[in-house]
Every structure is written in C-alpha cells, then in structure tokens.
Design an enzyme around this catalytic site. Structure first.
Site, PDB file in Angstrom:
ATOM      1  N   HIS A 205      58.759  34.988  19.767  1.00  0.00           N
ATOM      2  CA  HIS A 205      58.713  34.223  21.144  1.00  0.00           C
ATOM      3  C   HIS A 205      59.871  34.731  22.072  1.00  0.00           C
ATOM      4  O   HIS A 205      60.845  35.226  21.616  1.00  0.00           O
ATOM      5  CB  HIS A 205      58.576  32.787  21.036  1.00  0.00           C
ATOM      6  CG  HIS A 205      60.173  32.379  20.431  1.00  0.00           C
ATOM      7  ND1 HIS A 205      60.463  32.360  19.184  1.00  0.00           N
ATOM      8  CD2 HIS A 205      60.980  31.712  21.211  1.00  0.00           C
ATOM      9  CE1 HIS A 205      61.683  32.104  19.158  1.00  0.00           C
ATOM     10  NE2 HIS A 205      62.091  31.590  20.318  1.00  0.00           N
ATOM     11  N   ARG A 272      69.605  29.054   6.411  1.00  0.00           N
ATOM     12  CA  ARG A 272      69.956  29.245   7.502  1.00  0.00           C
ATOM     13  C   ARG A 272      70.381  28.140   8.424  1.00  0.00           C
ATOM     14  O   ARG A 272      69.228  27.421   8.468  1.00  0.00           O
ATOM     15  CB  ARG A 272      69.375  30.267   8.318  1.00  0.00           C
ATOM     16  CG  ARG A 272      69.758  30.853   9.848  1.00  0.00           C
ATOM     17  CD  ARG A 272      68.967  31.818  10.066  1.00  0.00           C
ATOM     18  NE  ARG A 272      68.962  32.049  11.854  1.00  0.00           N
ATOM     19  CZ  ARG A 272      69.912  32.861  12.455  1.00  0.00           C
ATOM     20  NH1 ARG A 272      70.821  33.656  11.454  1.00  0.00           N
ATOM     21  NH2 ARG A 272      69.996  32.970  13.770  1.00  0.00           N
TER      22      ARG A 272
HETATM   23  C1  LIG Z   1      54.925  26.454  20.837  1.00  0.00           C
HETATM   24  C2  LIG Z   1      55.952  25.843  21.545  1.00  0.00           C
HETATM   25  C3  LIG Z   1      57.190  25.633  20.966  1.00  0.00           C
HETATM   26  C4  LIG Z   1      57.709  25.578  22.351  1.00  0.00           C
HETATM   27  C5  LIG Z   1      56.892  25.064  23.290  1.00  0.00           C
HETATM   28  C6  LIG Z   1      55.550  26.131  23.133  1.00  0.00           C
HETATM   29  O1  LIG Z   1      54.666  25.580  23.585  1.00  0.00           O
HETATM   30  C7  LIG Z   1      56.112  27.504  23.668  1.00  0.00           C
HETATM   31  C8  LIG Z   1      57.559  27.707  23.683  1.00  0.00           C
HETATM   32  C9  LIG Z   1      58.537  27.127  22.585  1.00  0.00           C
HETATM   33  C10 LIG Z   1      59.824  27.083  22.946  1.00  0.00           C
HETATM   34  C11 LIG Z   1      60.802  28.381  22.422  1.00  0.00           C
HETATM   35  C12 LIG Z   1      62.140  27.961  22.746  1.00  0.00           C
HETATM   36  C13 LIG Z   1      62.528  26.705  22.274  1.00  0.00           C
HETATM   37  O2  LIG Z   1      62.994  26.649  20.907  1.00  0.00           O
HETATM   38  C14 LIG Z   1      61.663  25.495  22.844  1.00  0.00           C
HETATM   39  C15 LIG Z   1      62.526  24.273  22.626  1.00  0.00           C
HETATM   40  C16 LIG Z   1      61.211  26.003  24.068  1.00  0.00           C
HETATM   41  O3  LIG Z   1      61.819  25.302  25.377  1.00  0.00           O
HETATM   42  O4  LIG Z   1      60.030  26.781  24.295  1.00  0.00           O
HETATM   43  C17 LIG Z   1      60.220  25.722  22.016  1.00  0.00           C
HETATM   44  C18 LIG Z   1      59.377  24.708  22.347  1.00  0.00           C
HETATM   45  C19 LIG Z   1      59.221  23.728  21.297  1.00  0.00           C
HETATM   46  O5  LIG Z   1      59.518  23.832  20.006  1.00  0.00           O
HETATM   47  O6  LIG Z   1      58.999  22.651  21.711  1.00  0.00           O
HETATM   48  O1  LIG Z   2      66.976  29.906  14.622  1.00  0.00           O
HETATM   49  C1  LIG Z   2      67.320  30.872  15.380  1.00  0.00           C
HETATM   50  O2  LIG Z   2      68.442  31.711  14.899  1.00  0.00           O
HETATM   51  C2  LIG Z   2      66.539  31.225  16.638  1.00  0.00           C
HETATM   52  C3  LIG Z   2      65.736  30.086  16.992  1.00  0.00           C
HETATM   53  C4  LIG Z   2      65.080  30.246  18.162  1.00  0.00           C
HETATM   54  O3  LIG Z   2      64.794  31.175  18.601  1.00  0.00           O
HETATM   55  C5  LIG Z   2      64.522  28.933  18.758  1.00  0.00           C
HETATM   56  O4  LIG Z   2      64.627  27.939  18.335  1.00  0.00           O
HETATM   57  O5  LIG Z   2      64.098  29.126  20.306  1.00  0.00           O
HETATM   58 FE   LIG Z   3      64.259  31.188  20.691  1.00  0.00          FE
END
Ligand SMILES: C=C1C[C@]23C[C@@]1(O)CC[C@H]2[C@@]12CC[C@H](O)[C@@](C)(C(=O)O1)[C@H]2[C@@H]3C(=O)O
Ligand SMILES: O=C(O)CCC(=O)C(=O)O
Ligand SMILES: [Fe+2]
Length: 333
Positions: A205, A272
């Site tokens: 992602h 981790r």
């Molecule tokens: C699948 C998902 C988890 C996420 C929200 C989303 O719909 C798409 C983006 C995902 C992400 C990735 C980075 C961060 O970990 C996060 C908190 C964010 O802002 O976007 C996560 C979202 C989540 O886990 O709520």
């Molecule tokens: O846990 C990690 O090292 C990366 C996790 C990550 O990419 C995220 O939380 O968006």
């Molecule tokens: Fe990330």
C-alpha cells in the site's frame, strides 16, 4: 491475537518468497546535522520516496519505553485488548486492516494524535488501561512530530520554496489530521507450513498522508517497491527512523516526489513491533501542487480536492488500490 491453526493460514496472503534486492548499500541515509541534508532529502524523495534518518534528536529511551509499553499491551489477554476495539478506524484491531476486507498477520492500535478531535470511547478505555502507556505515547509522539517538522522544513529549503513552513505548518496546525499506529507482527506460527512462501503482515500500500515516520524494533520485514518494480528489504535499525512520502505530498509536489509502495512480511522467529506517526493536514485543507512546483508550461496533474474528500475516498478503497487515480486529471488508472 488469536492463535492460528494450520488451515487458517490459507486465509492470509502467502506470496512465494522471492529474492528481494538488498537495500543495505542503496538506502539513502540522512544525517540531520549534515549541511547537505536538505538536498539529500529531496534527492531521496525523488528517487525512492523513502529514506532513513539518523542524528534525529529523539532520545532512544523514548523509543524503548514506548516499545516496552506496547509489548505489555499486546501481551494482555485477548479479551482485554478487544475492549479497546474494534477499530473504527481508531482502536485495537487484529488481522483485519481497514473496513474493506484486507487481512494481515498483525494486531495493532490506531490512535488519533489530535486531542482537539473528540475523545473516543475506545481510547477512553485505553487511557484507563494505563497512564504509563498513554504518557509514553505522548512523550514519543511529541518528539517525533518535532523531528518531522524539521525534516519538512529542510525539504522546503531543498525544494527552494517559501515560506519554509509551507509543509510543516500543516502538521503543526491544531486541526492537523495526524494519527499514530502501533503494530505487532507475531512470528509466523508454523514456518514449515509456509513452505518457502511469505506470510503477509501488512499488504502492499501507500500511505495517504503527507509523511510517515516509522520506527521498529530490530526485526526486519519491511519492504519498499523500487522504481524498477522490484521489492527491496529494509534492514531494521531500532535507533533510526524511516520516513516515507505519502500520497498528499506526491500531489503537493505535482508528482515530483513519489508516494512509495511498501509492505511487511512476518518474521519466522521474532515479533516485529513498529510505531508510525502519520503526519496529515487539517481535514478542510485543499490539497494541490504548490504553485512554485508547477513549471510555467506544466499543468497540475491532479484535480482539486480537500484532505477530507481524499480520506473519505481512501476509506472506500482496498489496501493495495491506487488511491490517487480518482484525483488525476488524466484518469489513466
Ligand atoms: C484498507 C485501509 C486501511 C487504511 C484505510 C484503508 O481503507 C486504505 C488506507 C489504509 C491506511 C494505510 C496507512 C495507515 O496505516 C492507515 C492508518 C491510513 O491512514 O491509511 C491505514 C488505514 C487504516 O488501517 O485504517
Ligand atoms: O509496520 C510497519 O513496519 C509498516 C506498517 C505500515 O506500513 C503502516 O502501518 O501503514
Ligand atoms: Fe504504511
């Protein structure tokens, strides 16, 4: 985290282990005390969207104290952790990531770093659980935020844009929509069953925000996607930070900086623990290329949108989706 039985492994993504390029030699390392730091940051963001920061000024004891609190929290009985969930999106979550069916070999705690945004029921429970945990989070996040401001100001200098707080002000804003995540990837329960495949902890992602600041314990697993389409393993370093460009910064630089794709594989032997600060703008902020970064002839590559609109759209997407596609002027994706 609920223990996995062998057939249950099949619910997770198990890509074949391939030989990733070693990053040991290639990863850009930025020493914040280096007078060249501003130019090196820009180069790293253009080439990788990712870099390691040393000489960062965040005391190691803040990191180790928070790590110890996180280990304590993740060692609680499942029912106690479930009291702080399910995540919506804040709170404790296990295996499910986001609302759209993504899963990983992970448990986590997602917190809002902005006390202005109304306190959440889960977080009230978390607060009650342990004052020590909460204060370790607060002390750590405050120090990491300061470092992120410094990096964004060096970035603005390196990009030769003014004022130098043009990026950092978005994170400093009282209404900044930033969040903080603690991830725990338990070791793979039955490495034999994997039969040469990898167990995905956090699927590939990009991060939606401006910048993400990651610290992990000394367990590897993080990989980034390089421009040539190969995945590279990031050697762990518990004393340093790894920063990555998020989607919003890709837009603000009109695509000059790339929001890097990354993923995490679970280790076969060790847990981790990672802690990530995601620096985002206020919800009402218009996200658009900074005028000085749009060449005279060159047009903005993106339609105008607010951070609130981007987040709404992101939360409808799957983890691996190309979220910026909807916001590009020429919808190629
Ligand atoms: C699948 C998902 C988890 C996420 C929200 C989303 O719909 C798409 C983006 C995902 C992400 C990735 C980075 C961060 O970990 C996060 C908190 C964010 O802002 O976007 C996560 C979202 C989540 O886990 O709520
Ligand atoms: O846990 C990690 O090292 C990366 C996790 C990550 O990419 C995220 O939380 O968006
Ligand atoms: Fe990330």
């Amino acid at each position: 985290m609920v223990v996995l039985s062998q057939p249950a492994l099949d619910h997770f993504s198990l890509p074949k282990a391939c030989k990733p390029t070693s990053l040991l030699c290639g990863i850009p390392v930025i020493d914040l005390a280096d007078p060249e730091a501003k130019n090196l940051i820009v180069k790293a963001c253009e080439e990788y969207g990712f870099f390691k920061v040393v000489n960062h000024g965040v005391p190691l004891e803040f990191m180790t104290r928070l790590e110890a609190e996180a280990v304590k929290f993740f060692s609680l009985p499942q029912s106690a952790k479930d009291n702080v969930g399910p995540p919506d999106p804040f709170g404790y979550g296990s295996k499910r990531i986001g609302p759209n069916g993504d899963v990983g070999w992970i448990e986590y705690l997602l917190l809002n770093t902005n006390s202005q945004i109304s306190s959440h029921k889960h977080l009230a429970i978390f607060q009650e659980y342990s004052q020590n945990f909460r204060s370790a989070v607060d002390e750590y996040v405050l120090a990491v935020k300061k470092m992120a401001y410094q990096v964004l100001e060096l970035m603005a200098d390196g990009l030769r844009i003014e004022p130098r707080n043009v990026l950092s002000r978005l994170l400093k804003d009282d209404k900044s929509d930033s969040c903080f995540r603690l991830n725990h990837y338990p070791p793979c329960p039955d490495s034999q069953a994997l039969n040469g495949r990898n167990l995905v902890g956090f699927g590939e992602h990009t991060d939606p925000q401006i910048i993400s600041v990651l610290r992990s314990n000394n367990t590897s697993g993080l990989q980034i996607l390089l421009k040539d389409g190969t995945w590279a393993s990031v050697p762990s370093d518990h004393t340093s930070f790894f920063l990555n460009v998020g989607d919003a910064l890709q837009v603000m630089t009109n695509g000059r900086f790339k929001s890097v794709k990354h993923r995490v594989f679970a280790d076969t032997n060790k847990s981790r623990i990672s802690m990530i600060y995601f620096g985002g703008p206020p919800l009402s902020e218009k996200i658009a290329p900074l005028p000085k970064l749009v060449e005279k002839e060159e047009e903005s590559l993106y339609k105008e949108f607010t951070w609130c609109e981007y987040k709404k759209s992101a939360y409808k997407s799957r983890l691996a989706d190309y979220r910026l596609g909807h916001f590009e002027k020429t919808a190629a994706h």
